[in-house]
Design a protein around this motif. Structure first.
Motif, short mmCIF file in Angstrom:
data_model
loop_
_atom_site.label_atom_id
_atom_site.label_comp_id
_atom_site.label_asym_id
_atom_site.label_seq_id
_atom_site.Cartn_x
_atom_site.Cartn_y
_atom_site.Cartn_z
N ARG A 304 0.76 -1.21 -0.02
CA ARG A 304 -0.08 -0.11 0.01
C ARG A 304 0.95 1.42 -0.13
NH1 ARG A 304 -4.51 -2.88 -1.28
NH2 ARG A 304 -5.28 -3.89 0.64
N ARG A 305 0.20 2.27 -0.26
CA ARG A 305 0.95 3.55 -0.36
C ARG A 305 1.02 4.11 1.32
NH1 ARG A 305 -1.44 6.93 -4.34
NH2 ARG A 305 -0.02 5.89 -5.74
N GLY A 306 1.95 4.38 1.79
CA GLY A 306 2.25 4.68 3.36
C GLY A 306 2.24 3.09 3.96
N SER A 307 2.79 2.21 3.59
CA SER A 307 2.75 0.89 4.27
C SER A 307 4.06 0.70 5.02
CB SER A 307 2.91 -0.06 3.08
OG SER A 307 4.28 -0.11 2.70
N ILE A 308 4.05 -0.61 5.72
CA ILE A 308 5.17 -0.89 6.56
C ILE A 308 6.51 -1.20 5.67
CG2 ILE A 308 3.92 -1.41 8.64
CD1 ILE A 308 5.30 -4.30 6.52
N PHE A 309 6.64 -1.06 4.57
CA PHE A 309 7.63 -1.38 3.61
C PHE A 309 8.60 -0.28 3.75
CE2 PHE A 309 9.43 -1.33 -0.92
CZ PHE A 309 10.59 -1.98 -0.43
N ARG A 310 9.85 -0.37 4.34
CA ARG A 310 10.75 0.48 4.73
C ARG A 310 11.45 1.23 3.46
NH1 ARG A 310 13.02 -2.91 9.51
NH2 ARG A 310 12.21 -1.89 11.29
N CYS A 311 11.28 0.66 2.36
CA CYS A 311 11.79 1.01 1.21
C CYS A 311 10.72 1.72 0.12
CB CYS A 311 12.78 0.08 0.31
SG CYS A 311 14.06 -0.76 1.45
N GLU A 312 9.68 1.98 0.74
CA GLU A 312 8.72 2.57 -0.21
C GLU A 312 9.08 4.12 -0.88
OE1 GLU A 312 4.97 2.92 1.82
OE2 GLU A 312 4.26 3.67 0.30
N THR A 313 9.97 4.67 -0.21
CA THR A 313 10.08 6.01 -0.91
C THR A 313 11.31 6.01 -2.06
OG1 THR A 313 12.14 6.18 0.93
CG2 THR A 313 9.99 7.27 1.42
N ALA A 314 11.23 4.71 -2.57
CA ALA A 314 12.28 4.37 -3.54
C ALA A 314 11.87 5.12 -4.79
CB ALA A 314 12.49 2.92 -4.13
N SER A 315 12.95 5.62 -5.63
CA SER A 315 12.38 6.54 -6.59
C SER A 315 12.11 5.38 -7.86
CB SER A 315 13.37 7.40 -7.08
OG SER A 315 14.59 6.73 -7.30
N SER A 316 11.32 5.69 -8.91
CA SER A 316 11.02 4.82 -9.62
C SER A 316 11.98 5.06 -11.09
CB SER A 316 9.71 5.05 -10.43
OG SER A 316 9.50 6.56 -10.89
#
Length: 316
Positions: A304-316
């Motif tokens: 999800r957007r805003g999830s518990i994934f720590r690398c979510e802010t990775a650039s595309s």
């Protein structure tokens, strides 16, 4: 006086060591002949290989997959993440005293690094079978409700156990899990189970949930590795039509291990990701310095957007 059972056991102990060196190779070559003469896309036997360098595979994937996919480079050969992986293995060394145990420990430790379990209430390890993580996880996060799922299990919800197919966890309500992990198991999902699983992930993940698929196997061409002793021609006919079927001798009786190429990764998985999920491909480097016998090159996170994934802010 010996019983018939004892006599039978005694005779087997004498005969089996003599016949075993003949029986097992004969069985293998007979089964190999059966599948190679069945009019299927079965190649010559060969060892498991991705067919291209890591860098070439990464470039092909970036060209083929949707631009909505995020990318994250994660080095494993240095820094805090390397130190934490080493600490995990040393802490649980006895439980990983198995074939390729250090590589398996690396996979489990990465799950703990990439997902923020401090903000997880309910977690399920998918296709868990007899995974050591069932014994290690509670030592790290005792406050998390830990579930296991496997085709070999029966549903036992009071004891946090799910049976049946992972792509159809119908006994679980929508939005139940904050975290899902698949450790070296997604490649065994036959037929459309891999594509269907993406839809089920969307259903069972909570508003802050994430699903880690590690490793994600990608090769130069679509292929399915299998042990000819474990399959029949009729089973092989159900495998992906576009895939090369590659027999591997002594492959631990594995029926099916899928490797995507860049195109089938997009078609079978990425194109199925709904707007309510994000997709991130993790590109690992340096895993061979930790576990040269088995290390991940890529992983896929559905989150999800805003999830518990720590690398979510990775650039595309």
């Amino acid at each position: 006086m010996t019983t018939p059972v004892e006599r039978q056991g005694f005779l087997r102990s004498l005969v089996y060591p003599v016949l075993r060196p003949v029986y097992h190779p004969a069985r293998y070559y007979y089964r190999l002949w059966r599948v190679r003469t069945a009019g299927l896309n079965v190649s010559e036997p060969r060892s498991i290989s991705m067919g291209l360098s890591h860098e070439e595979l990464s470039e092909r994937m970036k060209m083929a997959v949707s631009p909505r996919v995020h990318w994250r480079n994660v080095p494993l050969h240095s820094g805090q993440i390397r130190d934490n992986l080493e600490l995990y293995f040393e802490r649980h060394r006895d439980l990983y005293d198995i074939d390729k145990g250090r590589g398996k420990a690396l996979e489990h430790a990465l799950g703990l690094e990439l997902l923020d379990f401090n903000h997880v209430k309910r977690y399920c390890d998918v296709a868990s079978c007899a995974s050591p993580i069932q014994k290690t996880f509670a030592e790290h996060y005792p406050q998390v409700e830990f579930w296991v799922q496997d085709l070999m299990y029966q549903d036992d919800l009071p004891h946090f156990q799910l049976g049946g197919f992972a792509q159809n966890m119908s006994s679980i309500p929508d939005g139940s899990f904050d975290a899902l992990t698949l450790h070296n198991s997604f490649e065994h999902f036959m037929g459309n189970a891999d594509s269907d699983f993406v839809r089920e992930v969307d259903r069972v993940l909570s508003p802050t949930g994430a699903c880690l698929i590690l490793p994600l196997y990608v090769a130069a061409t679509p292929r399915i590795y299998f042990d000819p002793v474990a399959v029949t021609p009729s089973l092989l006919r159900t495998y992906d039509k576009e895939a090369e079927l590659i027999p591997v001798r002594g492959f631990a009786s594995q029926e099916h291990a899928r490797c995507y190429d860049a195109t089938t990764l997009q078609e079978r998985l990425i194109s199925r990701v709904p707007p309510t999920l994000e997709a991130t491909i993790i590109d690992f480097a340096g895993g061979e310095s930790i576990a040269p016998e088995m290390f991940p090159e890529f992983a896929l996170v559905l989150h999800r957007r805003g999830s518990i994934f720590r690398c979510e802010t990775a650039s595309s």
